[in-house]
Design an enzyme around this catalytic site. Structure first.
Site, PDB file in Angstrom:
ATOM      1  CB  SER A 221      -0.899  -0.072   1.318  1.00 44.28           C
ATOM      2  OG  SER A 221      -0.017  -0.245   2.301  1.00 44.28           O
ATOM      3  CG  MET A 222       2.781   1.936  -2.669  1.00 40.69           C
ATOM      4  SD  MET A 222       3.632   2.114  -4.257  1.00 40.69           S
ATOM      5  CE  MET A 222       2.422   2.056  -5.405  1.00 40.69           C
ATOM      6  N   GLY A 223      -0.503   4.639   0.020  1.00 40.90           N
ATOM      7  CA  GLY A 223      -1.436   5.794   0.211  1.00 40.90           C
ATOM      8  C   GLY A 223      -1.817   6.370  -1.050  1.00 40.90           C
ATOM      9  N   GLY A 226      -1.594   4.724  -4.378  1.00 44.95           N
ATOM     10  CA  GLY A 226      -2.174   3.596  -4.775  1.00 44.95           C
ATOM     11  C   GLY A 226      -1.486   2.353  -4.009  1.00 44.95           C
ATOM     12  N   GLY A 252      -5.278   0.556   6.220  1.00 48.11           N
ATOM     13  CA  GLY A 252      -4.290  -0.564   6.017  1.00 48.11           C
ATOM     14  C   GLY A 252      -4.960  -2.065   6.415  1.00 48.11           C
ATOM     15  CG  ASP A 253      -5.930  -2.237  10.448  1.00 46.00           C
ATOM     16  OD1 ASP A 253      -4.603  -2.630  10.365  1.00 46.00           O
ATOM     17  OD2 ASP A 253      -6.314  -1.562  11.293  1.00 46.00           O
TER      18      ASP A 253
END
Length: 309
Positions: A221-223, A226, A252-253
């Site tokens: 995950s890259m905020g 994307g 993230g969860d």
């Protein structure tokens, strides 16, 4: 079957204010309370998607009783080890400009007997059709090798493991070759000793190294940039979805929950990617650490753009 393990659960208290004034009076505009902890957030999201899981870990005191009651009310099976001490409360302070200040309490101290009871419980659930989700921090009294030890134990029973941790927990857990991992950009950069804002090529290189070491599926995950996915031989990246965000806490969860849900439902690679992006984007629109509705997820899935790497 999915089993989520939360060793350091919490009651998440989310407060909204205009602007935080350190050392001054701050008037709260809104307060939300949620049963939290990374694994518990995963179980809540799986439930909202229409799936099921068993939530386990450590609970204590009145805070623990509150979390157990909330999970029961939501139809989530809880099977926790009860310990001395009080389950913590974590306070998240949101300002109108988007700034977030977090005040996290320590959890109860876990004894060797507590840990042995949890290991016995996890082993009792371990079989070939079970995915264990190991996520989040650990309380005092638990050693950093704990996730690696759990992975090795349940692998011997034929179970699969999804690991979502950072720092030493992540590093040591990788030594036991979890089946699925979901690091974020910061965690990958820290693991590889890279500076902030490493290139996508650098992140992809690290992820491929994990795959070479036996990790079957990797979601990075890259905020706002994307996410990237390496699911077996399938590799793809997706730009972030445009949504009205309230908070990135829990995104993230939510992606971890989507990965676990996709595993249990045996979704194909593209459907898994769409689910991950949609559930994660939906989570940032909610207040507190609440999961997005299934209706919102289905709507957001239609907006996901997949680019093969």
């Amino acid at each position: 079957m999915i089993v989520t393990v939360t060793m350091n659960p919490a009651i998440d208290k989310t407060v909204d204010i205009d602007t935080l004034i350190p050392g001054g009076l701050n008037r709260i505009k809104r307060v939300e309370y949620d049963a939290g902890g990374k694994g518990i957030n995963v179980s809540k999201t799986i439930r909202e998607l229409g799936g099921s899981s068993i939530a386990t870990g450590f609970l204590g005191g009145n805070g623990g009783k509150t979390i157990a009651s909330v999970l029961k009310d939501k139809g989530i099976d809880g099977d926790f080890i009860w310990v001395e001490g009080e389950t913590r409360t974590n306070t998240k302070v949101f300002e109108e400009n988007g700034n977030l200040t977090e005040l996290n309490e320590p959890g109860p101290v876990i004894t060797e007997e507590n840990m042995a009871r949890l290991m016995e419980k996890l082993e009792s659930y371990a079989r070939e059709d079970t995915l264990f989700v190991l996520s989040g921090s650990i309380p005092a009294g638990v050693k950093k090798e704990v996730y690696a030890e759990i992975i090795r134990m349940i692998h011997r029973k034929g179970s699969k493991v999804l690991l979502d941790a950072d720092g030493e927990l992540f590093r040591k857990g990788l030594e036991a070759s979890p089946d699925i991992i979901k690091p974020n950009r910061v965690e990958l950069e820290g693991y590889a000793g890279l500076t902030d804002n490493a290139s996508e090529e650098d992140l992809l290189k690290i992820a491929r190294e994990f795959k070479d070491r036996g990790v079957g599926s990797i979601a990075v995950s890259m905020g706002k940039e994307g996410a990237m996915f390496l699911l077996g031989e399938y590799e793809a990246k997706c730009p972030a979805l445009s949504v009205k965000a309230h908070s990135t806490v829990g995104a993230g969860d939510a992606m971890v929950a989507a990965l676990a849900y996709a595993w249990e439902k045996k979704l194909d690679k593209e459907e898994t990617v769409k689910m991950c992006l949609a559930v994660s984007a939906g989570a940032v629109t909610t207040i507190g650490t609440k999961p997005p509705s299934k209706e919102l997820v289905e709507e957001l899935k239609t907006q996901v753009k997949i680019e093969k790497i």
